[in-house]
Design a protein around this motif. Structure first.
Motif, PDB file in Angstrom:
ATOM      1  N   ARG A   6       0.500   3.172  -1.574  1.00 20.65           N
ATOM      2  CA  ARG A   6       1.608   2.764  -2.286  1.00 20.65           C
ATOM      3  C   ARG A   6       1.618   4.531  -2.995  1.00 20.65           C
ATOM      4  O   ARG A   6       0.517   4.775  -3.454  1.00 20.65           O
ATOM      5  CB  ARG A   6       2.624   2.273  -3.752  1.00 20.65           C
ATOM      6  CG  ARG A   6       2.675   0.803  -2.675  1.00 20.65           C
ATOM      7  CD  ARG A   6       4.156   0.927  -2.505  1.00 20.65           C
ATOM      8  NE  ARG A   6       3.740   1.373  -1.549  1.00 20.65           N
ATOM      9  CZ  ARG A   6       4.885   1.293  -1.495  1.00 20.65           C
ATOM     10  NH1 ARG A   6       6.627   1.668  -1.601  1.00 20.65           N
ATOM     11  NH2 ARG A   6       5.371   1.919  -0.128  1.00 20.65           N
ATOM     12  N   LYS A   7       2.531   4.717  -2.636  1.00 23.85           N
ATOM     13  CA  LYS A   7       2.777   6.646  -4.157  1.00 23.85           C
ATOM     14  C   LYS A   7       3.486   6.233  -5.099  1.00 23.85           C
ATOM     15  O   LYS A   7       3.944   5.562  -5.295  1.00 23.85           O
ATOM     16  CB  LYS A   7       3.334   7.451  -2.637  1.00 23.85           C
ATOM     17  CG  LYS A   7       2.691   8.514  -1.573  1.00 23.85           C
ATOM     18  CD  LYS A   7       3.263   8.883  -0.516  1.00 23.85           C
ATOM     19  CE  LYS A   7       3.125   9.424   0.407  1.00 23.85           C
ATOM     20  NZ  LYS A   7       3.325   9.778   1.542  1.00 23.85           N
ATOM     21  N   ASN A   9       5.353   6.452  -8.024  1.00 22.05           N
ATOM     22  CA  ASN A   9       7.500   6.355  -7.798  1.00 22.05           C
ATOM     23  C   ASN A   9       7.973   5.058  -6.934  1.00 22.05           C
ATOM     24  O   ASN A   9       9.188   4.546  -6.528  1.00 22.05           O
ATOM     25  CB  ASN A   9       8.221   7.518  -7.715  1.00 22.05           C
ATOM     26  CG  ASN A   9       7.619   8.283  -9.126  1.00 22.05           C
ATOM     27  OD1 ASN A   9       8.117   7.623 -10.291  1.00 22.05           O
ATOM     28  ND2 ASN A   9       7.689   9.880  -9.258  1.00 22.05           N
ATOM     29  N   GLU A  10       6.676   4.697  -6.574  1.00 23.36           N
ATOM     30  CA  GLU A  10       7.529   4.124  -4.923  1.00 23.36           C
ATOM     31  C   GLU A  10       6.850   2.620  -5.541  1.00 23.36           C
ATOM     32  O   GLU A  10       6.098   2.367  -6.862  1.00 23.36           O
ATOM     33  CB  GLU A  10       6.484   3.924  -3.590  1.00 23.36           C
ATOM     34  CG  GLU A  10       6.801   5.408  -2.835  1.00 23.36           C
ATOM     35  CD  GLU A  10       6.029   5.655  -1.555  1.00 23.36           C
ATOM     36  OE1 GLU A  10       6.475   6.303  -0.672  1.00 23.36           O
ATOM     37  OE2 GLU A  10       5.230   4.646  -1.748  1.00 23.36           O
ATOM     38  N   SER A  11       7.319   1.320  -5.057  1.00 22.27           N
ATOM     39  CA  SER A  11       7.298   0.102  -6.239  1.00 22.27           C
ATOM     40  C   SER A  11       6.639  -1.225  -5.074  1.00 22.27           C
ATOM     41  O   SER A  11       6.870  -0.836  -3.700  1.00 22.27           O
ATOM     42  CB  SER A  11       8.215  -0.587  -6.107  1.00 22.27           C
ATOM     43  OG  SER A  11       8.977   0.392  -6.965  1.00 22.27           O
ATOM     44  N   GLN A  13       7.843  -5.335  -4.438  1.00 19.46           N
ATOM     45  CA  GLN A  13       8.456  -6.244  -4.501  1.00 19.46           C
ATOM     46  C   GLN A  13       7.894  -7.684  -4.850  1.00 19.46           C
ATOM     47  O   GLN A  13       7.372  -8.279  -3.104  1.00 19.46           O
ATOM     48  CB  GLN A  13      10.154  -5.939  -4.217  1.00 19.46           C
ATOM     49  CG  GLN A  13      11.097  -7.260  -3.805  1.00 19.46           C
ATOM     50  CD  GLN A  13      11.678  -6.644  -5.367  1.00 19.46           C
ATOM     51  OE1 GLN A  13      11.838  -5.407  -6.055  1.00 19.46           O
ATOM     52  NE2 GLN A  13      11.943  -8.030  -6.596  1.00 19.46           N
ATOM     53  N   GLU A  19       9.344  -6.646 -10.349  1.00 13.04           N
ATOM     54  CA  GLU A  19       9.466  -5.330  -9.084  1.00 13.04           C
ATOM     55  C   GLU A  19       7.814  -4.900  -9.943  1.00 13.04           C
ATOM     56  O   GLU A  19       8.018  -4.118 -11.265  1.00 13.04           O
ATOM     57  CB  GLU A  19       9.962  -4.154  -9.132  1.00 13.04           C
ATOM     58  CG  GLU A  19       9.910  -2.896  -8.657  1.00 13.04           C
ATOM     59  CD  GLU A  19      11.071  -2.248  -8.835  1.00 13.04           C
ATOM     60  OE1 GLU A  19      12.201  -2.380  -9.752  1.00 13.04           O
ATOM     61  OE2 GLU A  19      11.011  -1.298  -8.427  1.00 13.04           O
ATOM     62  N   LYS A  21       6.163  -1.075 -10.124  1.00 13.97           N
ATOM     63  CA  LYS A  21       6.554   0.337  -9.558  1.00 13.97           C
ATOM     64  C   LYS A  21       4.935   1.421 -10.329  1.00 13.97           C
ATOM     65  O   LYS A  21       4.798   1.314 -10.999  1.00 13.97           O
ATOM     66  CB  LYS A  21       7.509   0.760 -10.401  1.00 13.97           C
ATOM     67  CG  LYS A  21       7.436   2.104  -9.857  1.00 13.97           C
ATOM     68  CD  LYS A  21       8.816   2.793 -10.538  1.00 13.97           C
ATOM     69  CE  LYS A  21       9.874   4.372  -9.817  1.00 13.97           C
ATOM     70  NZ  LYS A  21      10.935   4.204 -10.456  1.00 13.97           N
TER      71      LYS A  21
END
Length: 76
Positions: A6-7, A9-11, A13, A19, A21
């Protein structure tokens, strides 16, 4: 173990109501935000393990106390 990339601001779920983040990455530290229902316990792993250890010790202490009390009752 599922491994995801993930980068910021990506989440991720989990189910329909959890969630996770990625808020920021600074060197070897990653700041994450978790949104989950209030009834879901969330701990750092080391805190979770410490709680489990304390609960285990408390359970053993209670068992030993019950054995002593039982012995005293039998002797009276």
């Amino acid at each position: 173990m599922l491994v995801l990339t993930r980068k910021p601001n990506e989440s991720i779920q989990i189910g329909s109501d959890i969630e996770i983040k990625i808020l920021s990455i600074d060197g070897d530290q990653i700041k994450i935000g978790i949104e989950a229902p209030k009834n879901v316990e969330i701990h750092r792993k080391e805190i979770y393990l410490a709680i489990q250890e304390e609960n285990s010790q408390a359970g053993n202490a209670s068992f030993e106390l019950l054995k002593k009390l039982s012995s005293q009752i039998k002797n009276n």
